[in-house]
Design an enzyme around this catalytic site. Structure first.
Site, PDB file in Angstrom:
ATOM      1  N   PRO A   2     -32.350   8.209  39.736  1.00 44.15           N
ATOM      2  CA  PRO A   2     -33.638   8.602  39.162  1.00 44.15           C
ATOM      3  C   PRO A   2     -33.656  10.027  38.629  1.00 44.15           C
ATOM      4  CG  PRO A   2     -33.935   7.513  41.272  1.00 44.15           C
ATOM      5  CD  PRO A   2     -32.473   7.799  41.128  1.00 44.15           C
ATOM      6  N   GLU A   3     -33.862  10.151  37.337  1.00 40.37           N
ATOM      7  CA  GLU A   3     -34.131  11.429  36.696  1.00 40.37           C
ATOM      8  C   GLU A   3     -35.601  11.391  36.279  1.00 40.37           C
ATOM      9  OE1 GLU A   3     -31.109  12.456  33.750  1.00 40.37           O
ATOM     10  OE2 GLU A   3     -29.637  11.193  34.753  1.00 40.37           O
TER      11      GLU A   3
END
Length: 275
Positions: A2-3
């Site tokens: 997750p960015e």
DNA sequence: ACGAGGTCCTGCGAGC
DNA sequence: TGCTCGCAGGACCTCG
């Protein structure tokens, strides 16, 4: 992994299910993901609290409670947040489970447990967020601010983009993609980026990140949205994971290369058009 | 002040 | 087939 777009997607998915709901109880199943708070203190802090807001800062999920404290979740590599109905099958990777007054169950799951969960007072939150750089999708994030974030670095521009103190929310996948879009060599020294190149990179970052949010993020392996589904942006990636394939700008003339020379991370780039 | 490298963690896929 | 091993890597740390 997750960015910014992935965490934003999770926040948007769980927000309508959490805001206004109360935590009836919370259970910490893997205490090693907690930072600065004990299991019992965390469980006691959540019980009875109403969720006032759900948001995102950089790659962190922020759950604001009605006593002003915040649960801050940093999913890192394999963390995910999900609201389900109760009574489902036991998830061996669940790290935290919280029962909601609506009948739902909020689960933070994290296979590798590299993620981190904080419980922060308003003062502690101020200190926490102050250490993180500007949000690239905020209206006041200009090309000049990006240029300023890169200006003092002898380090590679790719590493600078991923430095959370300089810029919030960009990780390995989107750093690779943004640099390809802006036609910049990832190994260039950050301070060698000209004003015109910074404008290109700024535009690339904003269109890339907002496009990835529209597609609900990139699932390479572990990432799931707040509804438990895969994202849709992986099919749109131009360089990440495309080593040996033709460059989408150069065609057959050049193929995507991969190197681990920058910070020992996989860096994908086109030797033909990125300078 | 900077870069290099170690650390955390587990699942997966390559290779023998 | 079954095992070992290296890799995935964000953020933080120490060392030189």
């Amino acid at each position: 992994m997750p960015e910014l777009p992935e965490v934003e997607t999770i926040a948007r998915d769980v927000r309508p299910l959490l805001e206004g709901a109360a935590f009836q109880s919370a259970r910490v199943l893997k205490p090693d993901i907690l930072r600065g708070v004990t299991r019992s203190a965390f469980e006691r802090a959540l019980a009875g609290r109403v969720v006032r807001a759900v948001g995102r800062r950089a790659k962190h999920l922020v759950i604001l409670l009605d006593d002003g404290r915040r649960v801050v979740i940093q999913p890192r590599m394999t963390g995910s947040l999900l609201v389900t109905r109760r009574g489902g099958r036991r998830d061996p990777y669940a790290a935290i489970e919280a029962r909601l007054s609506t009948g739902g169950l909020l689960t933070y799951r994290d296979v590798r447990r590299l993620g981190a969960v904080h419980l922060l007072t308003p003062r502690a939150w101020e200190r926490y967020t102050a250490r993180i750089g500007p949000e690239p999708l905020e209206p006041d994030f200009t090309a000049q601010r990006l240029a300023a974030a890169l200006a003092d670095g002898t380090l590679a521009v790719k590493k600078a983009l991923m430095d959370q103190r300089r810029l919030a929310g960009v990780g390995n996948i989107y750093a690779n993609e943004a640099l390809w879009r802006a036609r910049l060599d990832p190994s260039r020294a950050a301070r060698s980026i000209t004003a015109g190149e910074a404008r290109r990179l700024h535009r690339a970052l904003r269109t890339l990140l907002s496009g990835a949010i529209r597609r609900r993020g990139t699932t390479v392996r572990d990432y799931r949205t707040g509804t438990g589904e895969a994202g849709e942006y992986q099919s749109r990636l131009d360089v990440y994971g495309r080593a040996g394939l033709p460059c989408r700008r150069c065609g057959e003339a050049h193929r995507i290369a991969v190197t681990h020379a920058i910070d020992a991370r996989a860096t994908y780039f086109c030797p033909g058009c990125q300078h």
